[in-house]
Write a protein that holds these residues in place. Structure first.
Motif, PDB file in Angstrom:
ATOM      1  N   LYS A  97       8.648   2.497  -0.216  1.00 19.33           N
ATOM      2  CA  LYS A  97       9.299   2.996  -1.426  1.00 19.33           C
ATOM      3  C   LYS A  97       9.567   1.887  -2.453  1.00 19.33           C
ATOM      4  CE  LYS A  97      12.114   5.049   1.385  1.00 19.33           C
ATOM      5  NZ  LYS A  97      13.217   5.819   2.017  1.00 19.33           N
ATOM      6  N   GLY A  98       9.292   0.641  -2.087  1.00 19.32           N
ATOM      7  CA  GLY A  98       9.538  -0.476  -3.006  1.00 19.32           C
ATOM      8  C   GLY A  98       8.266  -0.916  -3.718  1.00 19.32           C
ATOM      9  N   GLY A  99       7.176  -0.999  -2.948  1.00 20.91           N
ATOM     10  CA  GLY A  99       5.923  -1.467  -3.525  1.00 20.91           C
ATOM     11  C   GLY A  99       5.910  -2.975  -3.700  1.00 20.91           C
ATOM     12  N   PRO A 100       4.828  -3.499  -4.317  1.00 26.34           N
ATOM     13  CA  PRO A 100       4.647  -4.963  -4.374  1.00 26.34           C
ATOM     14  C   PRO A 100       5.714  -5.707  -5.180  1.00 26.34           C
ATOM     15  CG  PRO A 100       2.970  -3.818  -5.686  1.00 26.34           C
ATOM     16  CD  PRO A 100       3.709  -2.768  -4.920  1.00 26.34           C
ATOM     17  N   MET A 101       6.498  -5.012  -5.999  1.00 27.63           N
ATOM     18  CA  MET A 101       7.497  -5.704  -6.832  1.00 27.63           C
ATOM     19  C   MET A 101       8.887  -5.692  -6.226  1.00 27.63           C
ATOM     20  SD  MET A 101       7.977  -5.454 -10.848  1.00 27.63           S
ATOM     21  CE  MET A 101       6.781  -4.399 -11.562  1.00 27.63           C
ATOM     22  N   ALA A 104       0.831  -1.217   0.000  1.00 30.63           N
ATOM     23  CA  ALA A 104       0.000   0.000   0.000  1.00 30.63           C
ATOM     24  C   ALA A 104       0.864   1.266   0.000  1.00 30.63           C
ATOM     25  CB  ALA A 104      -0.940  -0.026   1.208  1.00 30.63           C
ATOM     26  N   GLY A 105       2.184   1.112  -0.078  1.00 32.86           N
ATOM     27  CA  GLY A 105       3.075   2.275  -0.155  1.00 32.86           C
ATOM     28  C   GLY A 105       3.193   3.051   1.144  1.00 32.86           C
ATOM     29  N   ARG A 106       3.054   2.375   2.286  1.00 32.10           N
ATOM     30  CA  ARG A 106       3.089   3.069   3.586  1.00 32.10           C
ATOM     31  C   ARG A 106       4.475   2.943   4.249  1.00 32.10           C
ATOM     32  NH1 ARG A 106      -2.583   4.486   3.826  1.00 32.10           N
ATOM     33  NH2 ARG A 106      -3.228   3.563   1.847  1.00 32.10           N
ATOM     34  N   GLU A 107       4.730   3.872   5.144  1.00 36.24           N
ATOM     35  CA  GLU A 107       6.052   3.912   5.784  1.00 36.24           C
ATOM     36  C   GLU A 107       6.338   2.673   6.630  1.00 36.24           C
ATOM     37  OE1 GLU A 107       7.042   7.830   7.246  1.00 36.24           O
ATOM     38  OE2 GLU A 107       8.653   7.010   8.493  1.00 36.24           O
ATOM     39  N   ALA A 108       5.284   2.007   7.108  1.00 41.31           N
ATOM     40  CA  ALA A 108       5.475   0.812   7.944  1.00 41.31           C
ATOM     41  C   ALA A 108       5.849  -0.418   7.103  1.00 41.31           C
ATOM     42  CB  ALA A 108       4.190   0.524   8.723  1.00 41.31           C
TER      43      ALA A 108
END
Ligand SMILES: Cc1ncc(C[n+]2csc(CCOP(=O)(O)OP(=O)(O)O)c2C)c(N)n1
Ligand SMILES: [Mg+2]
Length: 326
Positions: free
Chosen positions: A100-104, A90-94
């Motif tokens: 900053k990476g995302g699902p890939m 979900a692009g969250r800091e946790a």
């Protein structure tokens, strides 16, 4: 002999638990994308759950895996915590990479989950590097590179097998042959029937297994891990499977003949293994239902956590992205 490696009852139930986790997590991801609650590029691994479940029960947290964009199943099976996964998707800091990476591009070294990239074939030279480090430091770790059938036609595959065999690296090359590379059937890109035959060219062990059979897959994984830990070098495992959805979730998958897809879904290894465990008395219906219910509750909690979590702040956006200038 692969038949010498049989999982005991507790291991079979643990493999089932991992398969249930992967299946439920994929279903949830597709549901959230379809309903527009989460916007992401998603590569469904549904149908391929057996391979990482049977491999990972033979690995420790210290062993490494390097996987690909379609590798969330590999990472979950290896122990990636659900909250860290969902927050990253979900692009969250946790998230595992602070959003900053995302699902890939998930990474979680605490559980040996190393760099994941979208570059086809890239998992293999990275696993060799990790394997070489383990060989030099004698830390006893095994590195597993997972990749698809299409990746076996990339130069990095051939270079990596050659080097791993020459140096007897503790690396396992785990090819998840789902019979398609993007939109092209395997037979139209690969002039041999079995990718595992390529191991011969590099004088290393190569096995071809039904990657949808948990018992067979477990045996192949176990033998390869033992070989690597004993310093006897790498193994190429070609695990035959099928992906139930298109290359990227949402593509029309018109290139998959409907009868082929229907037959693969009818042979879904998840309900088949569930039925087998009950039929042969390894587990009860209640035990398996309780495992499934716990997983759904854990995913509910992780999704709620992720969707409520804050996005990376301004400072976090550039941290770990640019180096310091001295
Ligand atoms: C070096 C490189 N070439 C091409 C691509 C484009 N591409 C992305 S996925 C893919 C297909 C790979 O198929 P396979 O290795 O079978 O893995 P699967 O997606 O089936 O799991 C291709 C060609 C890429 N990402 N990287
Ligand atoms: Mg493929």
């Amino acid at each position: 002999m692969l038949s010498n490696y049989k999982p005991d009852a507790a291991t079979q139930v643990e493999m089932f638990r991992r398969m249930a986790l992967l299946k439920a997590n994929d279903e949830r991801a597709r549901k959230l994308v379809t309903t527009g609650r989460l916007v992401m590029t998603y590569y469904s691994y549904r149908g391929q759950e057996v391979i990482p479940s049977a491999m990972s029960v033979n690995l420790t947290d210290q062993d490494y895996i390097c996987t690909i964009y379609r590798g969330i199943h590999d990472m979950l099976a290896k122990g990636l915590p659900l909250k860290d996964l969902w927050a990253e998707m979900a692009g969250r800091e946790a998230g595992t990479c602070k959003g900053k990476g995302g699902p890939m591009h998930l990474t979680y070294p605490t559980k040996g989950i190393m760099v994941t990239t979208g570059i086809v074939g890239s998992s293999m030279p990275i696993a060799n590097g990790l394997g070489w480090a383990s060989q030099l430091s004698k830390d006893g770790r095994v590195s597993v590179a997972t990749f698809g059938d299409g990746a076996s036609n990339i130069g990095a595959f051939h270079e990596s097998l050659n080097m791993a065999s020459m140096w007897k690296l503790p690396v396992i090359f785990l090819c998840q042959n789902n019979r398609y590379g993007e939109h092209t059937p395997f037979a139209r890109t690969t002039p041999i029937e079995k990718i595992s035959d390529r191991a011969k060219a590099y004088n290393m062990a190569g096995v071809h297994v039904n990657g949808n059979d948990p018992i067979e897959m477990y045996a192949a994984a176990r033998q390869a891990v033992e070989r690597a830990r004993a310093g006897e070098g790498p193994t190429l495992i070609e695990a035959m499977t099928f992906r139930f959805h298109g290359h990227v979730f949402g593509d029309a998958d018109k290139y998959m003949p409907p009868e082929e897809k229907k037959a693969a879904i009818a042979a879904d290894p998840y309900p088949a293994f569930r039925k087998k465990l009950i039929a042969d008395g390894t587990a009860t219906e209640e035990t398996l239902a309780a495992i499934e219910a716990k997983i759904e509750a854990d995913i509910d909690e992780a999704v709620a956590f992720a969707l409520d979590a804050p996005y990376p702040g301004e400072i976090e956006l550039t941290r770990d992205v640019y180096g310091e200038v001295a």
